[in-house]
Design a protein around this motif. Structure first.
Motif, PDB file in Angstrom:
ATOM      1  N   HIS A 182       0.795  -1.227   0.000  1.00  0.00           N
ATOM      2  CA  HIS A 182       0.000   0.000   0.000  1.00  0.00           C
ATOM      3  C   HIS A 182       0.830   1.281   0.000  1.00  0.00           C
ATOM      4  N   ILE A 183       2.159   1.154  -0.071  1.00  0.00           N
ATOM      5  CA  ILE A 183       3.030   2.329  -0.104  1.00  0.00           C
ATOM      6  C   ILE A 183       3.873   2.273  -1.374  1.00  0.00           C
ATOM      7  N   LYS A 184       3.799   3.305  -2.168  1.00  0.00           N
ATOM      8  CA  LYS A 184       4.481   3.314  -3.457  1.00  0.00           C
ATOM      9  C   LYS A 184       5.996   3.295  -3.303  1.00  0.00           C
ATOM     10  N   ASN A 185       6.520   4.094  -2.398  1.00  0.00           N
ATOM     11  CA  ASN A 185       7.970   4.119  -2.169  1.00  0.00           C
ATOM     12  C   ASN A 185       8.349   3.299  -0.934  1.00  0.00           C
ATOM     13  N   TRP A 186       7.872   2.070  -0.933  1.00  0.00           N
ATOM     14  CA  TRP A 186       8.054   1.193   0.219  1.00  0.00           C
ATOM     15  C   TRP A 186       9.520   0.977   0.583  1.00  0.00           C
ATOM     16  N   ASP A 187      10.360   0.734  -0.402  1.00  0.00           N
ATOM     17  CA  ASP A 187      11.773   0.458  -0.117  1.00  0.00           C
ATOM     18  C   ASP A 187      12.435   1.623   0.609  1.00  0.00           C
ATOM     19  N   ASP A 188      12.111   2.841   0.197  1.00  0.00           N
ATOM     20  CA  ASP A 188      12.685   4.030   0.836  1.00  0.00           C
ATOM     21  C   ASP A 188      12.171   4.188   2.268  1.00  0.00           C
TER      22      ASP A 188
END
Length: 343
Positions: free
Chosen positions: A318-324
């Motif tokens: 649910h988070i687009k920039n999950w890795d960051d």
């Protein structure tokens, strides 16, 4: 002309008149009798009125005293018998009512929780009444609104009948609650209002929900309509497709502020009668709802809601920039949020 002579002797009236005027004599007697009769009647009426007035002044109205002998004495300050100005409780006048308020933050499950409460026959929770700014302009407007709610003179679609056994509403921390906490604590303790704290453990999930809800206010993904809560899996799936981008520069600060806000609320209202709940616990363990009903001294019922959860599954979905986000929270006190699920 004939003359009549009246003599008064020892209270007796003796009328002497010429024998030749019997009609005149009768007229005098009749007039005198009428005058005496009018006088006597007026005296009697005055005495009657005075007596009646005196009796009315001395009458004491005995109001019906309500007492529920099954109520624990320690709970007496929290059992109320309101007297609404807009209607009569009639046969329910002696049914005790308990006052409550749900303290929460937006996107923490308070809407879902309130629908659960309102599925109980004896509960009327009136929604987010302080979302209207005029009702929280100052302490006076806040207390006036509270009086209307707890006197059962507040009507919403959630209002039940006059026999409601628990009456309240939900109050977000950013709706004048924290700024006026001293006066509100005093009011709650004087009026016997119980507080239900409802917060979310995973503040990162709350952040995702807040961002997604804010986006939908403008995007209106559901056929041009914005909905904060949904009642079907299809609607939930549509809304969950949007993945917000988390601002990394303020991520830790934002989480810290949310955490601090919760701590302050718990501290400010610690002197009230309260219960603390967490959204994740309610989702995983429905017996928590039994605790809530016991807290409000309600008969046990199965509580239900038609609301459907929007963001299911792990947060990485649910988070687009999950890795960051994952990297930004590694090694911080909020790292636990990355893998903590509430479904």
């Amino acid at each position: 002309m004939a003359e009549a002579i009246c003599l008064f002797t020892k209270g007796t009236i003796i009328i002497k008149s010429p024998k030749k005027s019997p009609i005149f004599l009768r007229m005098i007697v009749l007039v005198f009798a009428m005058v005496c009769g009018v006088y006597i009647c007026s005296v009697c009426l005055n005495q009657t009125n005075f007596g009646t007035t005196s009796k009315l002044l001395n009458v004491e109205i005995n109001k019906r005293h309500c007492c529920d002998y099954e109520v624990d004495r320690s709970q007496t300050p929290y059992a109320h018998y309101p007297k609404p100005e807009t209607f009569s409780r009639a046969e329910c006048a002696c049914n005790p009512v308990r006052y409550f308020a749900i303290f929460s933050m937006q996107r923490s499950g308070s809407g879902w929780f309130e629908t659960l409460l309102n599925s109980h026959t004896n509960v009327s929770s009136n929604g987010e009444i302080f979302s209207v700014k005029e009702r929280r302009n100052n302490v006076t407007s806040i207390l006036t609104t509270l009086d209307r709610v707890y006197n059962l003179d507040w009507f919403t679609s959630a209002s039940k009948n006059q026999c409601s056994a628990a009456v309240g509403f939900k109050w977000m921390l950013n709706q004048g609650l924290m700024e006026n906490h001293k006066e509100i604590v005093e009011y709650f303790n004087n009026r016997g209002v119980s507080v239900i704290f409802l917060f979310r453990r995973n503040l990162l999930r709350r952040m995702v929900s807040v961002l997604a809800n804010s986006f939908d206010r403008y995007a209106k993904l559901l056929n041009g309509t914005h909905k904060s809560h949904v009642h079907s899996l299809e609607e939930a799936d549509t809304l969950s497709r949007y993945k917000p981008v988390i601002d990394l520069s303020s991520l830790v600060t934002d989480l810290k502020q949310m955490d601090q806000r919760v701590s302050e609320a718990l501290e400010y209202f610690s002197s009230t009668r309260h219960i603390r709940l967490y959204y994740e616990d309610l989702v995983k363990n429905r017996t928590k709802l039994v605790d809530v009903q016991d807290f409000l001294r309600l008969p046990q019922m199965e509580l239900t809601s038609r609301q459907v959860k929007i963001h299911k599954g792990p947060l990485l979905e649910h988070i687009k920039n999950w890795d960051d986000v994952n990297k930004a929270l590694k090694g911080t006190m909020y790292e636990k949020f990355l893998h903590y699920n509430d479904y």
